[in-house]
Design a protein around this motif. Structure first.
Motif, mmCIF file in Angstrom:
data_model
loop_
_atom_site.group_PDB
_atom_site.id
_atom_site.type_symbol
_atom_site.label_atom_id
_atom_site.label_comp_id
_atom_site.label_asym_id
_atom_site.label_seq_id
_atom_site.Cartn_x
_atom_site.Cartn_y
_atom_site.Cartn_z
ATOM 1 N N ARG A 1 52.453 93.651 7.554
ATOM 2 C CA ARG A 1 52.597 94.005 8.970
ATOM 3 C C ARG A 1 53.692 93.179 9.632
ATOM 4 N NH1 ARG A 1 47.889 95.967 12.339
ATOM 5 N NH2 ARG A 1 46.788 97.285 10.878
ATOM 6 N N GLU A 2 54.549 93.847 10.354
ATOM 7 C CA GLU A 2 55.686 93.182 10.986
ATOM 8 C C GLU A 2 55.235 92.105 11.977
ATOM 9 O OE1 GLU A 2 58.974 94.062 10.233
ATOM 10 O OE2 GLU A 2 59.936 92.792 11.727
ATOM 11 N N THR A 3 54.111 92.283 12.653
ATOM 12 C CA THR A 3 53.669 91.257 13.607
ATOM 13 C C THR A 3 53.164 90.007 12.891
ATOM 14 O OG1 THR A 3 51.521 92.342 13.686
ATOM 15 C CG2 THR A 3 53.031 92.800 15.506
ATOM 16 N N ARG B 1 60.036 87.457 12.062
ATOM 17 C CA ARG B 1 60.887 88.347 12.843
ATOM 18 C C ARG B 1 60.090 89.077 13.920
ATOM 19 N NH1 ARG B 1 64.236 93.433 10.260
ATOM 20 N NH2 ARG B 1 62.142 94.031 9.609
ATOM 21 N N GLY B 2 58.941 89.634 13.542
ATOM 22 C CA GLY B 2 58.122 90.378 14.498
ATOM 23 C C GLY B 2 57.589 89.482 15.604
ATOM 24 N N VAL C 1 60.277 88.560 18.065
ATOM 25 C CA VAL C 1 60.563 89.685 18.963
ATOM 26 C C VAL C 1 59.511 89.749 20.064
ATOM 27 C CG1 VAL C 1 60.520 92.212 19.110
ATOM 28 C CG2 VAL C 1 61.878 91.098 17.341
ATOM 29 N N LEU C 2 58.243 89.563 19.702
ATOM 30 C CA LEU C 2 57.189 89.629 20.719
ATOM 31 C C LEU C 2 57.363 88.540 21.777
ATOM 32 C CD1 LEU C 2 53.941 90.518 18.701
ATOM 33 C CD2 LEU C 2 55.529 92.037 19.883
ATOM 34 N N ASN D 1 60.335 89.503 23.906
ATOM 35 C CA ASN D 1 60.016 90.598 24.829
ATOM 36 C C ASN D 1 59.122 90.135 25.977
ATOM 37 O OD1 ASN D 1 61.562 92.178 23.207
ATOM 38 N ND2 ASN D 1 59.930 93.533 22.499
ATOM 39 N N ILE E 1 59.641 92.656 29.051
ATOM 40 C CA ILE E 1 59.606 94.011 28.497
ATOM 41 C C ILE E 1 58.176 94.295 28.049
ATOM 42 C CG2 ILE E 1 60.491 95.478 26.630
ATOM 43 C CD1 ILE E 1 62.968 93.647 26.575
ATOM 44 N N LEU E 2 57.489 93.213 27.730
ATOM 45 C CA LEU E 2 56.098 93.292 27.303
ATOM 46 C C LEU E 2 55.338 92.363 28.247
ATOM 47 C CD1 LEU E 2 54.213 94.310 24.979
ATOM 48 C CD2 LEU E 2 54.864 92.287 23.705
ATOM 49 N N ALA F 1 47.866 89.597 24.066
ATOM 50 C CA ALA F 1 48.169 90.312 22.820
ATOM 51 C C ALA F 1 49.219 89.562 22.000
ATOM 52 C CB ALA F 1 48.665 91.723 23.138
ATOM 53 N N VAL F 2 50.185 88.975 22.680
ATOM 54 C CA VAL F 2 51.214 88.225 21.962
ATOM 55 C C VAL F 2 50.591 86.985 21.329
ATOM 56 C CG1 VAL F 2 53.369 86.924 22.192
ATOM 57 C CG2 VAL F 2 53.083 89.085 23.419
ATOM 58 N N LYS G 1 47.513 86.500 20.393
ATOM 59 C CA LYS G 1 46.664 86.882 19.266
ATOM 60 C C LYS G 1 47.495 87.012 17.985
ATOM 61 C CE LYS G 1 43.791 90.718 17.945
ATOM 62 N NZ LYS G 1 43.537 92.115 18.295
ATOM 63 N N ARG G 2 48.667 87.623 18.124
ATOM 64 C CA ARG G 2 49.519 87.826 16.944
ATOM 65 C C ARG G 2 50.240 86.543 16.541
ATOM 66 N NH1 ARG G 2 48.256 91.987 19.629
ATOM 67 N NH2 ARG G 2 47.969 94.009 18.624
#
Lengths: 461, 441
Positions: free
Chosen positions: B39-41, B45-46, B49-50, B53, B58-59, B64-65, B67-68
């Motif tokens: 999974r990218e998250t 890299r993922g 990005v989060l 963002n 943008i997010l 949620a960020v 958590k990942r």
């Protein structure tokens, strides 16, 4: 966000754990390695089985939902960036089984999500060789390599991905399996659809299984370096090597800017005053290798090489290739944004192209490092910039236009190995013709009447 | 801080580092977690990005960020392999701190970090009682490895096979000052056991002391052993982290010493790399404090590196009859480049032949609190390590990190293995002991 009913249907096919609808998850599938704007998809699905993959494609078609297939998302032309916010991204890295490696018949059958380097290693374990080695091979998927017709350092002697695709099974938009090619060397059965699928960038079908050719590995190899005071001399040496009927497996070039940057990065003792550095490797039968290596060194000296060195052992050979591998990382550290192009010219035009790229860098006041595959004319002018600097980035875009114009004027091509995707679609007609675009669009319309397969890429809508 | 504007402003401070990720995706090749999930998250890299963002609005879902972002072993494999040199760990830890500052710590973590971790005495007491009381609740799982498991179903322990807590923290018995004023040519070392050696694997700290004595190193052991702060830092609790850095500095600052030596890969890399990296998050931002932190960081060394690089301990030409394989802790090899020294120390013992395992530097899956929160994933990642160890057929697996030792012990105990788990310093100490015995008095 997608309507709940449709999401549920995707979940039914692939299992709820393989469907990602939360915003934060979707944000992580909005980009690839190309320097382009992100587009957040409506849903991400990561099937576990080929059967699920077919049903996902069919479901997208039934609902007219655009679909972008993504392996590891390392595309450099935006091919895996979803087309719109209504799109589904289908991730294939869960389909990563090597189904067969056949040492008797020299082929392998793989699922699309197998990682290139892992496949090459598995083949090597059986004493076989899979030559295509794109720069991203440690992470790229074979499905992505086939969809982009990926190249690599060994292109000159061993060819590129298309030369290793013997056949495949792929899904049409209705989720029906289409078979083309065979496990046999010869196959004259039906349309050669697998060749059409190579480099089709996800526009014509979705790969299910791919049959790849394997070859016996070379028994010996020898690496060497040659330093030149001018790009012309280096290029003449390259031409002379080929004219002498020697085809090195690798023939790489670094320009002065790249040499200096790599030396700053690694301190391996590279010649920072040199205008060009050639990194050459020959492989094959031990006797042929040593003879060719001698000849190449002689040719380089004759053509004005200031210094020629052959690796005496594995460690020295490793050092030579380390310099090449360092080229991109070292350049990438200079500025936040790295625009890596792959304009390709006939190999005899390399000096003109390198000169032109330098001139373009001067005109637009940009740092451009050029390295690449001297043997096949596939250069990687690498523009170092900061995307947040809008003024400079506007100049970068102009410089890219000029680089492509120059490559085309020299009888070259827009893309040696990265594909067209979103980044280069506006130049397509310049290289080909209006008729080519129309013909390609008609072809797509026939296979994909609802235009759901990676719409908008390569040939526009 | 419940002000989203402030969250965005603080994340913007990471902008330069975030912008340096070119999205090449090479981190996918080395991330142990991504290797399991695809999974990218889950890959750097993922996650970058989060965070980016979120900082660019943008997010707008910090929860949620977070958590990942929290699904990460902090092994640093991505940073070590990153072509563009993005300081991934620093970015992650800073982002965790900023987002935790906005969302607040979970009540459980608050109770643990603020209640116990930041109060070393209270933590010692708690563990002392747990050490006394653990008997009735646990039973032996593997006699060779010395592991226990839960006697009854336990939501905390689950299916883990663990090393029991020591009856008393090691430092309470072992604390000692320098032998006297500085003597010419005698190296002065502050020995910092780290929580795991101090509270769960005291045999390791004892071994270290034997080796110091053999090499005539003048050693100081403090009568308090505050944690290096990594559990708090990785949970985004910079307040507790800062308190712990301060408590440790207060102990070490007045001392005149040459090196701070620890047998723990994670403590070493935390002090060497993360303390200076997080200097703007400390209790005071004065230049004096920053300089103190940097000075301590520069003096801090892994114990194998200390004996090999500073004291010149060398591998012997002959190996003994036993066999050993070595696992590279991420925080030694990838964070600090320490890979040869522990192997040299094993060679210096002269008692065992080294058999390299496949992918010796692949993460064991421990990741500190990652193991607590994602045991199943941790186990899956660890399974590869377990198989690589068993495939060597070695008698012993050595590794320079007590956390890796616990994870590997759990993995091997479940596999009913007879392979023993040791720190290189233990193997070297044992060889010295045996040589002493052989010597006629």
């Amino acid at each position: 966000m997608m309507n709940k009913n449709l999401v549920r249907q995707f979940e039914k096919i692939a299992g709820a754990g393989n469907v990602m609808g939360e915003e934060a998850d979707r944000h992580a599938y909005a980009y690839d390695s190309a320097v382009l704007d992100s587009v957040v998809p409506a849903l991400v699905v990561r099937p576990d089985t080929i059967e699920q993959l077919g049903r996902i494609v069919a479901l997208c078609n039934e609902n007219g939902t655009p679909l972008t297939v993504r392996g590891s998302g390392t595309n450099l032309s935006g091919g895996t960036i979803p087309t719109g916010t209504d799109a589904v991204v289908v991730v294939t890295n869960g389909l990563a089984r090597i189904l067969e490696i056949n040492p008797q018949d020299l082929y392998a059958v793989v699922e699309p999500g197998v990682i290139t380097a892992q496949f090459a290693a598995a083949a090597a374990e059986q004493g076989l060789f899979y030559p295509p080695d794109p720069g991203s091979q440690a992470v790229s998927t074979l499905g992505g390599n086939v969809a982009e017709n990926a190249g690599g350092l060994r292109g000159l002697k061993y060819g590129v991905t298309k030369d290793y695709v013997m056949g495949m099974e792929f899904f049409d938009v209705n989720g029906e399996i289409v078979k083309s090619g065979s496990r046999t060397v010869k196959c004259a059965t039906g349309f050669n659809l697998s060749d059409l699928m190579v480099g089709s960038e996800g526009l014509l079908g979705v790969f299910a299984r791919i049959i790849l050719k394997l070859i016996p590995p070379p028994k010996a190899s020898r690496a060497m370096t040659a330093v030149f005071a001018s790009v012309e001399q280096a290029s003449e040496a390259v031409a002379a090597i080929i004219a002498d009927r020697i085809v090195p497996c690798t023939l790489e070039f670094l320009d002065n800017f790249t040499i200096r940057t790599v030396e700053d990065f690694r301190h391996a003792g590279l010649p920072v005053d040199a205008e060009a550095l050639l990194l050459i490797e020959v492989d094959g039968h031990p006797a042929e290798v040593s003879e060719d290596a001698e000849k190449i060194q002689e040719i380089c000296r004759k053509n004005g090489a200031v210094q020629v060195r052959a690796a005496k052992n594995e460690a020295e050979k490793e050092l030579i290739w380390q310099a090449r591998r360092d080229a991109l990382p070292a350049l990438a550290r200079l500025k936040p944004t790295t625009v890596l192009e792959d304009a390709t010219v006939p190999r005899s035009r390399i000096p003109d192209m390198v000169k032109k790229i330098k001139e373009i860098g001067r005109i637009y006041n940009l740092d451009i490092g050029t390295f690449g595959h001297a043997g096949d004319g596939n250069l990687h002018p690498t523009i170092l910039t900061d995307r947040r600097d809008h003024k400079e980035f506007a100049r970068v875009e102009k410089a890219i236009d000029d680089i492509f114009d120059a490559a085309l004027a020299m009888g070259g091509t827009l893309s040696g190995e990265h594909g067209i995707g979103l980044a280069k679609r506006k130049y397509m007609e310049k290289e080909t013709s209006k008729g080519t675009i129309l013909y390609s669009r008609k072809l797509k319309q026939t296979f994909d009447p609802k235009n759901i397969l990676n719409p908008g890429k390569m040939i526009g809508d | 801080m419940a002000d989203i504007g402030k969250l965005v402003r603080l994340l913007k401070e990471l902008e330069e580092d975030l912008a340096s990720c070119t999205r090449c995706g090479m981190c996918q090749a080395v991330c142990p977690l991504y290797g399991q999930t695809g999974r990218e998250t889950d890959v750097a890299r993922g996650k970058l990005v989060l965070v980016e963002n979120l900082s660019r609005e943008i997010l707008d879902d910090p929860q949620a960020v977070k958590k990942r972002l929290d699904r990460c072993l902090l092994c640093g494999s991505c940073a070590a392999a990153c072509p563009g040199g993005v300081p991934v760990l620093e970015v992650f830890l800073k982002a965790r701190a900023v987002i935790t500052g906005y969302l607040g710590l979970s009540p459980v973590k608050r109770a643990i970090f603020r209640g116990f971790l930041s109060n070393p005495d209270r933590l010692d007491n708690l563990l002392k009682w747990m050490g006394r009381l653990q008997g009735p609740f646990t039973r032996s799982a593997n006699k060779i490895l010395g592991t226990s498991c839960a006697r009854f179903m336990s939501p905390v322990i689950g299916d883990r096979h663990f090393m029991p807590i020591a009856a008393a923290a090691w430092h309470t018995k072992a604390s000692r000052g320098f032998s006297g004023p500085r003597q010419d040519g005698r190296i002065r070392v502050v020995f910092y056991p780290g929580c795991l050696a101090d509270k769960i694997l005291p045999r390791l700290a004892d071994a270290a002391m034997e080796v110091f004595a053999f090499h005539d190193v003048d050693v100081f052991v403090a009568d308090k052993a505050p944690c290096c702060g990594i559990p708090a830092l990785s949970s985004g609790d910079v307040k507790t982290f800062s308190t712990l850095v301060k408590k440790n500095l207060n102990i070490w600052q007045p001392l005149d010493f040459d090196y701070l030596v620890t047998p723990c890969a994670t403590c070493t890399s935390t002090i060497v790399k993360l303390w200076p990296a997080m200097e703007d998050y400390l209790w005071d931002k004065s230049r004096k404090t920053k300089e103190q932190v940097r000075k301590i960081a520069a003096k801090t060394m892994d114990i194998s590196a200390f004996f090999v690089d500073i004291l010149g301990v060398e591998a012997l030409p002959d190996a003994g009859p036993e066999t050993v394989t070595y696992h590279d802790p991420c925080h030694l090899k990838k964070s600090l480049g320490v890979e040869k020294q522990p192997r040299s120390l094993l060679g210096a013992a002269g008692t065992c032949r080294l058999i390299e395992m496949k992918n010796a530097d692949q993460c064991c899956g421990m990741g500190g609190s990652f193991n607590l929160e994602h045991y199943e994933l941790s186990e899956k990642i660890g399974a590869k390590k377990r198989d690589a160890i068993l495939a060597t057929g070695a008698d012993t697996i050595a590794t320079g990190c007590p956390a890796c030792m616990l994870q590997i012990t759990d993995l091997l105990s479940h596999a009913k293995s007879r392979v023993t788990v040791q720190h290189p310093i233990e193997i070297y100490a044992r060889s010295l002991r045996e040589k002493q015995k052989e010597k006629p008095k």
